[in-house]
Design a protein around this motif. Sequence first.
Motif, PDB file in Angstrom:
ATOM      1  N   ARG A 115      -5.766  -2.043  14.271  1.00 37.76           N
ATOM      2  CA  ARG A 115      -4.613  -1.877  14.168  1.00 37.76           C
ATOM      3  C   ARG A 115      -3.696  -2.019  15.727  1.00 37.76           C
ATOM      4  O   ARG A 115      -2.789  -1.296  15.914  1.00 37.76           O
ATOM      5  CB  ARG A 115      -4.310  -0.352  13.927  1.00 37.76           C
ATOM      6  N   LEU A 146       2.285   4.725   8.879  1.00 37.17           N
ATOM      7  CA  LEU A 146       0.897   3.890   8.787  1.00 37.17           C
ATOM      8  C   LEU A 146       1.055   2.476   8.954  1.00 37.17           C
ATOM      9  O   LEU A 146       0.228   1.664   8.521  1.00 37.17           O
ATOM     10  CB  LEU A 146       0.863   4.475   6.634  1.00 37.17           C
ATOM     11  N   CYS A 169      -5.319  -6.115   8.625  1.00 32.67           N
ATOM     12  CA  CYS A 169      -5.992  -4.498   8.123  1.00 32.67           C
ATOM     13  C   CYS A 169      -4.304  -4.682   6.966  1.00 32.67           C
ATOM     14  O   CYS A 169      -3.438  -5.359   7.210  1.00 32.67           O
ATOM     15  CB  CYS A 169      -5.040  -3.766   9.477  1.00 32.67           C
ATOM     16  N   GLY A 192       0.131  -0.781   2.873  1.00 32.04           N
ATOM     17  CA  GLY A 192      -0.137  -0.162   1.375  1.00 32.04           C
ATOM     18  C   GLY A 192       1.911   0.323   1.319  1.00 32.04           C
ATOM     19  O   GLY A 192       1.702  -0.210   0.552  1.00 32.04           O
ATOM     20  N   PRO A 200     -13.280  -2.671   2.364  1.00 32.41           N
ATOM     21  CA  PRO A 200     -12.158  -1.800   2.536  1.00 32.41           C
ATOM     22  C   PRO A 200     -11.901  -0.526   1.190  1.00 32.41           C
ATOM     23  O   PRO A 200     -10.492  -1.163   0.372  1.00 32.41           O
ATOM     24  CB  PRO A 200     -11.316  -1.953   3.690  1.00 32.41           C
ATOM     25  N   SER A 201     -11.099   0.081   1.451  1.00 39.16           N
ATOM     26  CA  SER A 201      -9.813   0.742   0.147  1.00 39.16           C
ATOM     27  C   SER A 201      -8.951   2.261   1.675  1.00 39.16           C
ATOM     28  O   SER A 201      -9.829   2.535   2.144  1.00 39.16           O
ATOM     29  CB  SER A 201     -11.240   1.688  -0.482  1.00 39.16           C
TER      30      SER A 201
HETATM   31  C1  LIG Z   1      -5.147  -0.870  -0.613  1.00 35.87           C
HETATM   32  C2  LIG Z   1      -5.176  -0.364   0.982  1.00 35.87           C
HETATM   33  C3  LIG Z   1      -3.965   0.191   1.620  1.00 35.87           C
HETATM   34  C4  LIG Z   1      -4.197   0.303   3.140  1.00 35.87           C
HETATM   35  N1  LIG Z   1      -3.686   0.878   3.950  1.00 35.87           N
HETATM   36  C5  LIG Z   1      -3.414   1.039   4.796  1.00 35.87           C
HETATM   37  C6  LIG Z   1      -2.311   1.222   5.439  1.00 35.87           C
HETATM   38  O1  LIG Z   1      -1.370   1.831   5.154  1.00 35.87           O
HETATM   39  N2  LIG Z   1      -2.192   1.316   7.123  1.00 35.87           N
HETATM   40  C7  LIG Z   1      -4.008   1.427   7.501  1.00 35.87           C
HETATM   41  O2  LIG Z   1      -3.534   1.288   8.660  1.00 35.87           O
HETATM   42  N3  LIG Z   1      -4.470   0.835   6.641  1.00 35.87           N
HETATM   43  C8  LIG Z   1      -4.773   1.457   5.582  1.00 35.87           C
HETATM   44  N4  LIG Z   1      -5.505   0.941   4.771  1.00 35.87           N
HETATM   45  C9  LIG Z   1      -6.843   0.428   6.087  1.00 35.87           C
HETATM   46  C10 LIG Z   1      -8.053   1.737   4.959  1.00 35.87           C
HETATM   47  O3  LIG Z   1      -8.006   2.451   6.108  1.00 35.87           O
HETATM   48  C11 LIG Z   1      -8.847   1.060   5.579  1.00 35.87           C
HETATM   49  O4  LIG Z   1      -9.475  -0.407   5.071  1.00 35.87           O
HETATM   50  C12 LIG Z   1     -10.280   1.889   5.670  1.00 35.87           C
HETATM   51  O5  LIG Z   1     -10.409   3.407   6.456  1.00 35.87           O
HETATM   52  C13 LIG Z   1     -11.755   1.178   5.750  1.00 35.87           C
HETATM   53  O6  LIG Z   1     -12.135   1.640   6.919  1.00 35.87           O
HETATM   54  P1  LIG Z   1     -12.407  -0.177   7.969  1.00 35.87           P
HETATM   55  O7  LIG Z   1     -11.779  -1.367   7.385  1.00 35.87           O
HETATM   56  O8  LIG Z   1     -12.463  -0.465   9.554  1.00 35.87           O
HETATM   57  O9  LIG Z   1     -14.004  -0.872   7.233  1.00 35.87           O
HETATM   58  C14 LIG Z   1      -6.118   0.166   3.916  1.00 35.87           C
HETATM   59  C15 LIG Z   1      -6.736  -0.406   2.722  1.00 35.87           C
HETATM   60  C16 LIG Z   1      -6.376  -0.481   1.887  1.00 35.87           C
HETATM   61  C17 LIG Z   1      -7.494  -1.001   0.992  1.00 35.87           C
END
Ligand SMILES: Cc1cc2nc3c(=O)[nH]c(=O)nc-3n(C[C@H](O)[C@H](O)[C@H](O)COP(=O)(O)O)c2cc1C
Length: 255
Positions: free
Chosen positions: A14, A63, A104, A107, A173-174
């Motif tokens: 981030r 976000l 990252c 959404g 990731p989700s």
């Molecule tokens: C479909 C999707 C949308 C996401 N949207 C955001 C977002 O708008 N902002 C953000 O900071 N992280 C976003 N993330 C990241 C997730 O918060 C992150 O993948 C999850 O917390 C798991 O952490 P990791 O990726 O470090 O394993 C998104 C992830 C996915 C899969």
Amino acid sequence: MNLYEAIFVRKSIRKYSMDKIDQKVIDHIMNFADSIPMLFDDIKVKLELVQLADLKHFQPGILTVKAPYYLVLYSTKESGYLLNAGHLMEQIALYITARGLGTCYIGNLNLKNKVLEEEEYEQVIALAFGEGECEVYRQSDKAKRLPLKSIAVFKEEADKNVRSIVSAARLAPSGMNSQPWRMVVYNNRIHLFCKKNIFIRNVMKETGLLDMGICLAHILIGAEEMWLEAKPLYMNNISSQSFKKNDYIISVKMS
Ligand SMILES: Cc1cc2nc3c(=O)[nH]c(=O)nc-3n(C[C@H](O)[C@H](O)[C@H](O)COP(=O)(O)O)c2cc1C
């Protein structure tokens, strides 16, 4: 590092350096992205590379991560388009990770691309990427994920390879780290389900399907690493049943 190895070290980044990335690396990323086949033939996607430096008056929301590059995925809306989008974008995210860069998902990246909207493409998901300000890799045991027993039921004694594939799926990731995937695992097949969320059904249903596509990408990458032939199949005998807590999504048959 290949895509399978990238699964075990990827984390969301981030904070980015705003430096430009070598054009050759950008070309490799875009060429790789263009080479990925769709999960379902009738779906069309377009990928747009957006540079923060080219965006005037862009104010990242709370976000939205500020990054030098965003890859934005637009798709036509045939059945399965969200699953396809997640499956496609995750392969790109892992490719970028393997190149030593951070990623990252975003959404709601508000770009309002009028041309594509007119062509009936919907902006589905964006991926921020660039040089990370901090370490871009993490050990997989540091990832916050549900324990395996909460997301997978093993109906047969699964061999080492299948267990490794399920472990790779677990690390997907989700959105909001909701981890909606549930798996019913046999020795040569995995049935994928999405946990129903009764409170925020509509919003979560959309991101839920994207998340399921990401998880499916991990399963298929895992199977390839194990030299298994893997085919995603929609099984009518399962989809015709209704389940209290989960929606059936797709199955993967391995041989
Ligand atoms: C479909 C999707 C949308 C996401 N949207 C955001 C977002 O708008 N902002 C953000 O900071 N992280 C976003 N993330 C990241 C997730 O918060 C992150 O993948 C999850 O917390 C798991 O952490 P990791 O990726 O470090 O394993 C998104 C992830 C996915 C899969």
